[in-house]
Design a protein around this motif. Sequence first.
Motif, PDB file in Angstrom:
ATOM      1  N   VAL A   1       0.824  -1.209   0.000  1.00  0.00           N
ATOM      2  CA  VAL A   1       0.000   0.000   0.000  1.00  0.00           C
ATOM      3  C   VAL A   1       0.857   1.258   0.000  1.00  0.00           C
ATOM      4  N   CYS A   2       2.010   1.194   0.651  1.00  0.00           N
ATOM      5  CA  CYS A   2       2.838   2.392   0.843  1.00  0.00           C
ATOM      6  C   CYS A   2       3.997   2.514  -0.136  1.00  0.00           C
ATOM      7  N   GLY A   3       4.195   1.524  -0.998  1.00  0.00           N
ATOM      8  CA  GLY A   3       5.221   1.630  -2.018  1.00  0.00           C
ATOM      9  C   GLY A   3       6.591   1.127  -1.640  1.00  0.00           C
ATOM     10  N   PHE A   4       6.697   0.370  -0.540  1.00  0.00           N
ATOM     11  CA  PHE A   4       7.981  -0.206  -0.145  1.00  0.00           C
ATOM     12  C   PHE A   4       8.204  -1.536  -0.868  1.00  0.00           C
ATOM     13  N   PRO A   5       9.456  -1.907  -1.106  1.00  0.00           N
ATOM     14  CA  PRO A   5       9.742  -3.245  -1.621  1.00  0.00           C
ATOM     15  C   PRO A   5       9.527  -4.287  -0.532  1.00  0.00           C
ATOM     16  N   ARG A   6       9.311  -5.504  -0.937  1.00  0.00           N
ATOM     17  CA  ARG A   6       9.141  -6.592   0.027  1.00  0.00           C
ATOM     18  C   ARG A   6      10.509  -7.161   0.374  1.00  0.00           C
ATOM     19  N   LYS A   7      10.810  -7.140   1.686  1.00  0.00           N
ATOM     20  CA  LYS A   7      12.120  -7.584   2.156  1.00  0.00           C
ATOM     21  C   LYS A   7      11.938  -8.404   3.434  1.00  0.00           C
ATOM     22  N   ASP A   8      13.062  -8.876   3.964  1.00  0.00           N
ATOM     23  CA  ASP A   8      13.018  -9.645   5.215  1.00  0.00           C
ATOM     24  C   ASP A   8      13.109  -8.751   6.439  1.00  0.00           C
TER      25      ASP A   8
END
Length: 295
Positions: free
Chosen positions: A65-72
């Motif tokens: 929703v906020c535009g961040f990449p998916r990370k650990d």
Amino acid sequence: MPGTKLLTGEPGDLTTLVRAALPVVPGVNRLPGVRKGPASAFDGLAYAREAVGVERARVEAYAGVCGFPRKDVVPLTYPHLRAFPLHMAIMSDPAFPYPAIGMVHVENVITAHRAIGVGERLDVTTAVGEPRPHARGVLLDFVTTVSAAAGGDTAWESTSTYLRRGRTVDGDPAPGLEVLDPPTGGVRWRLPADLGRTYAAVSGDANPIHLYPLTARALGFRRQIAHGMWTLARSVAAIENRLPDAVTVEVAFKKPVFLPGTVSYAARQDDTGWTFAMTSPKDGSPHLLGRTTPA
């Protein structure tokens, strides 16, 4: 300040919303357990949550929703979601003298001391002290500390400053956050009408001013507005991959962003960090101004 109260379980959105609304309902606001205490007697309040989980599904929904990449590791602004139920618990507590409805989020400072991994368990504490003077009312600083569970290291801290319009308190108002020479121009983002509902679904912040034109108009807005914490998160997401793990982000929330709508976003790096701005593409007036510095 009185002892910290423990908030257990996963607070429900509907329950939180109802508790927040009751103090502004005539008649109901005089009932025991709802009636607010006098501002003159308020000397602070604190709530805590223990061993709060950081679930991948929820982190990834927020990131999307906020535009961040998916990370650990979680996005820089994500821990605010785990503290938000504590903000609402404080505002809904009869000892807190001001109704939650009408509190305006005007500034936010976040300091990340390290990255927080998906799957960690966290202890979260939020405390608010006595109100500070402001030209239009009072300011209240909600100070949050996020630590590794069971007495671990402090990973993340924030101060969310809210304005309550009305009678002020004694003292000289402190100057607010000033961001000198903010960047201009940049990219344009088109924000959909349902952004407030989408962000509410992942954040738990279902304030009616963010949901529909009808609910927003009932609280004095011509139509729904974007969450301030979404504008902060989206602004940080645009530069997060260039920020250190240990960083401080300071923002001032200015004009509301009406939905649907278009905003301009620009960021500039200098010797001390980044300066960024979300503005109106029509006249350049600011919606949000911010800066970062290494922590």
